[in-house]
Design a protein around this motif. Structure first.
Motif, short mmCIF file in Angstrom:
data_model
loop_
_atom_site.label_atom_id
_atom_site.label_comp_id
_atom_site.label_asym_id
_atom_site.label_seq_id
_atom_site.Cartn_x
_atom_site.Cartn_y
_atom_site.Cartn_z
N GLY A 134 20.23 -13.84 -12.11
CA GLY A 134 21.04 -13.03 -13.08
C GLY A 134 20.26 -11.84 -13.73
N ALA A 135 18.91 -12.18 -13.69
CA ALA A 135 18.17 -11.08 -14.52
C ALA A 135 18.06 -9.74 -13.69
N PRO A 136 17.95 -8.62 -14.01
CA PRO A 136 18.10 -7.29 -13.53
C PRO A 136 16.85 -7.18 -12.72
N LEU A 137 17.01 -6.43 -11.52
CA LEU A 137 15.94 -6.39 -10.67
C LEU A 137 14.74 -5.57 -11.23
N VAL A 138 14.59 -4.72 -11.89
CA VAL A 138 13.66 -3.88 -12.34
C VAL A 138 13.09 -4.99 -13.50
N GLU A 139 13.49 -5.60 -14.22
CA GLU A 139 12.99 -6.57 -15.08
C GLU A 139 12.06 -7.66 -14.41
N ASN A 140 12.84 -8.27 -13.30
CA ASN A 140 12.13 -9.28 -12.48
C ASN A 140 10.71 -8.40 -11.84
N LEU A 141 10.95 -7.27 -11.26
CA LEU A 141 9.91 -6.59 -10.64
C LEU A 141 8.64 -6.47 -11.70
N ALA A 142 9.10 -5.92 -12.70
CA ALA A 142 7.98 -5.52 -13.92
C ALA A 142 7.27 -7.04 -14.28
N HIS A 143 8.07 -7.94 -14.39
CA HIS A 143 7.31 -9.25 -14.93
C HIS A 143 6.59 -9.78 -13.96
N SER A 144 6.99 -9.76 -12.64
CA SER A 144 6.14 -10.31 -11.60
C SER A 144 4.88 -9.75 -11.22
N ILE A 145 5.11 -8.30 -11.32
CA ILE A 145 3.90 -7.61 -11.34
C ILE A 145 2.81 -7.51 -12.31
N ARG A 146 3.42 -7.65 -13.48
CA ARG A 146 2.53 -7.76 -14.70
C ARG A 146 1.69 -8.95 -14.77
N TYR A 147 2.58 -10.05 -14.62
CA TYR A 147 2.03 -11.49 -14.76
C TYR A 147 1.36 -11.87 -13.51
N SER A 148 0.96 -11.20 -12.50
CA SER A 148 0.11 -11.49 -11.26
C SER A 148 -1.09 -10.87 -11.10
N ARG A 149 -2.18 -11.50 -10.74
CA ARG A 149 -3.42 -10.81 -10.40
C ARG A 149 -3.37 -9.81 -9.41
N LYS A 150 -2.57 -10.21 -8.26
CA LYS A 150 -2.36 -9.27 -7.17
C LYS A 150 -0.94 -8.78 -6.77
N THR A 151 -0.42 -7.97 -6.10
CA THR A 151 0.64 -7.69 -5.67
C THR A 151 0.52 -7.41 -4.27
N LEU A 152 1.08 -8.37 -3.38
CA LEU A 152 0.94 -8.35 -1.91
C LEU A 152 2.27 -7.81 -1.15
N PHE A 153 2.04 -6.51 -0.61
CA PHE A 153 3.29 -6.08 -0.02
C PHE A 153 3.45 -6.30 1.34
N VAL A 154 4.40 -7.18 2.11
CA VAL A 154 4.40 -7.69 3.46
C VAL A 154 5.28 -6.43 3.96
N LEU A 155 4.59 -5.71 4.76
CA LEU A 155 5.41 -4.49 5.21
C LEU A 155 6.16 -4.77 6.50
#
Length: 250
Positions: A134-155
């Protein structure tokens, strides 16, 4: 078709100034309001052009505009980055959740290898498991990237055409601009970006942060160990030596 007495007895009966005048002498242009017709044409034409333009912009740049609006909103409200000593997750994994094969690979292979195998378990942030519903997509993305040491893009080919990928990449780059923290890791599950200038620059700047899924099963143990090593190390420590001397801030 012949109309009897057209020139003498057939007269107008509508407009007061033309009443009882011979119909054959009536000027049809008197019924046409050129200025009104031109105004209607202009308004209709402008509406169609604006509608098509807005639809095209929304289709091509919706996620870019969403990111800019969210960023400006945060700046206007005075939001600041939280200086947290520790992150909640080691890696935020962003991938194409609409592709069942990719989702299955992430949950049964990537998650198991990083969270359950190896000397040190690495907690992952996964959209399908860790995002609050139910949380907005932008909020989930921002929270996940901010509180993670790395961001892994599976392309994959399909994922790179989505707005989620573009928005997540913008947010990851924003951390580099705001905090001088490079969190980006690329895992090419499919052979994508083969002629991309971005990929070439990324390889020159931090080659170890760009990984490709091996084509042979014998190379998979080496791949997983390499991935664990890259996750544990700060990207700035594995930058190309020339880039580190010229651009990084000590």
């Amino acid at each position: 078709m012949k109309i009897p007495n057209l020139t003498t007895k057939v007269t107008c009966d509508t407009q007061a100034n033309q009443k009882k005048h011979a119909l054959i002498n009536f000027d049809i242009h008197q019924c046409v309001n050129d200025s009104q017709a031109f105004l209607i044409y202009t308004l209709t034409h402008s509406f169609i052009i604006i509608f098509l333009f807005m639809a095209t912009v929304a289709h091509l740049f919706y996620w870019d505009v969403s990111y800019v609006l969210q960023y400006m909103k945060a700046k206007l409200k005075g939001y600041q980055s939280l200086n947290l000593p520790d992150c909640v997750y080691d890696v935020f994994v962003t991938y194409d959740t609409r592709d069942p094969h990719v989702s299955e690979w992430v949950m049964t292979n990537l998650r198991v290898e990083l969270e359950e195998e190896g000397d040190k378990h690495l907690p992952l942030c996964l959209e399908e498991r860790d995002w609050p519903p139910g949380a907005p997509l932008v909020e989930n993305l921002a929270h996940s990237i901010r509180y993670s040491r790395k961001t892994l893009f599976v392309l994959t080919e399909a994922y790179m055409r989505t707005g989620v990928f573009k928005l997540a990449m913008c947010m990851a780059h924003q951390r580099l601009l705001d905090e001088n923290v490079d969190v980006i890791m690329l895992l090419m599950l499919q052979p994508v970006l083969q002629h991309s200038h971005f990929l070439r620059l990324r390889r020159r700047m931090c080659e170890k942060s760009v990984l490709e899924w091996p084509r042979t099963a014998a190379a998979e143990p080496w791949f997983w160990q390499t991935l664990r090593n890259v996750v544990r190390v700060d990207n700035q420590l594995i930058y190309n030596e020339t880039y580190s001397k010229c651009f990084t801030i000590k």
